[in-house]
Design a protein around this motif. Structure first.
Motif, PDB file in Angstrom:
ATOM      1  N   TYR A   3       0.842  -1.196   0.000  1.00 23.08           N
ATOM      2  CA  TYR A   3       0.000   0.000   0.000  1.00 23.08           C
ATOM      3  C   TYR A   3       0.880   1.251   0.000  1.00 23.08           C
ATOM      4  O   TYR A   3       0.618   2.205  -0.729  1.00 23.08           O
ATOM      5  N   PHE A  71      -9.930   5.977   3.227  1.00 20.12           N
ATOM      6  CA  PHE A  71      -9.255   4.684   3.246  1.00 20.12           C
ATOM      7  C   PHE A  71      -8.184   4.717   4.332  1.00 20.12           C
ATOM      8  O   PHE A  71      -7.505   5.729   4.520  1.00 20.12           O
ATOM      9  N   ARG A  72      -8.033   3.638   5.052  1.00 16.11           N
ATOM     10  CA  ARG A  72      -6.996   3.524   6.082  1.00 16.11           C
ATOM     11  C   ARG A  72      -6.228   2.237   5.831  1.00 16.11           C
ATOM     12  O   ARG A  72      -6.814   1.199   5.540  1.00 16.11           O
ATOM     13  N   PHE A  73      -4.890   2.308   5.946  1.00 20.17           N
ATOM     14  CA  PHE A  73      -4.081   1.114   5.729  1.00 20.17           C
ATOM     15  C   PHE A  73      -2.834   1.113   6.591  1.00 20.17           C
ATOM     16  O   PHE A  73      -2.380   2.158   7.062  1.00 20.17           O
ATOM     17  N   TYR A  87      -5.631  -5.343   7.069  1.00 24.34           N
ATOM     18  CA  TYR A  87      -4.631  -4.454   6.472  1.00 24.34           C
ATOM     19  C   TYR A  87      -5.204  -3.102   6.056  1.00 24.34           C
ATOM     20  O   TYR A  87      -4.462  -2.135   5.967  1.00 24.34           O
ATOM     21  N   SER A  88      -6.501  -3.061   5.777  1.00 23.08           N
ATOM     22  CA  SER A  88      -7.093  -1.795   5.336  1.00 23.08           C
ATOM     23  C   SER A  88      -8.568  -1.771   5.691  1.00 23.08           C
ATOM     24  O   SER A  88      -9.211  -2.818   5.823  1.00 23.08           O
ATOM     25  N   HIS A 107      -8.851  -7.102   3.563  1.00 25.81           N
ATOM     26  CA  HIS A 107      -8.547  -5.847   2.880  1.00 25.81           C
ATOM     27  C   HIS A 107      -9.859  -5.141   2.539  1.00 25.81           C
ATOM     28  O   HIS A 107     -10.842  -5.792   2.189  1.00 25.81           O
ATOM     29  N   GLN A 108      -9.843  -3.834   2.610  1.00 26.82           N
ATOM     30  CA  GLN A 108     -11.005  -3.048   2.220  1.00 26.82           C
ATOM     31  C   GLN A 108     -11.198  -3.142   0.707  1.00 26.82           C
ATOM     32  O   GLN A 108     -10.236  -3.031  -0.050  1.00 26.82           O
ATOM     33  N   LYS A 138      -2.473   6.517   6.223  1.00 23.83           N
ATOM     34  CA  LYS A 138      -1.529   5.562   6.823  1.00 23.83           C
ATOM     35  C   LYS A 138      -1.807   5.482   8.316  1.00 23.83           C
ATOM     36  O   LYS A 138      -1.760   6.475   9.020  1.00 23.83           O
TER      37      LYS A 138
END
Length: 142
Positions: A3, A71-73, A87-88, A107-108, A138
């Protein structure tokens, strides 16, 4: 590709385009990022452009916020959910979002969500610095 790698690479592509269009006002910059214009003038911005294919099924797709500020990862994982690593995720838990789940990872999946691709949304969150808009994506590992 992680990512983080994608994020940095995409941000540099965005910066390069912004240098080319720095003479445009904010509204014109947003209009420049309309899908049809980007396919014609910036074919290397997205691998889907070569096939004239959209990543989201919507009529007036705007690519300024390719990647969503919601989005968050974390490449090491945001959290552990049983035997799987998350992870996301989506910070607004969009009703149109989903998750891709495998034996060991979550994962998203944003493919069903169009939130950041409307010009009204982009105008509300606009900055000429894509990294500024994306500053919260992040996440720290929990």
């Amino acid at each position: 590709m992680t990512y983080t790698d994608w994020f940095k690479t995409h941000g540099r592509k965005h910066q390069n385009i912004m240098r080319k269009v720095e003479y445009l006002n904010d509204t014109e910059v947003i209009e420049y990022f309309r899908f049809e214009n980007m396919v014609e003038k910036e074919p290397d911005f997205c691998f889907l452009y070569k096939e004239h294919k959209k990543c989201h099924d919507m009529e007036e797709l705007n690519c300024y916020l390719c990647a969503c500020p919601n989005f968050r990862f974390n490449d090491e994982g945001v959290s552990k959910e049983g035997s799987q690593v998350l992870y996301s995720t989506c910070s607004i838990d969009s009703k149109d979002g989903a998750q891709f789940v495998s034996d060991d990872a979550i994962h998203q999946d944003c493919s069903g969500c169009t939130v950041p691709h409307y010009e009204a949304y982009i105008k509300k969150h606009f900055s000429r610095d894509w990294f500024e808009i994306m500053r919260n994506v992040k996440q720290k590992q929990v």
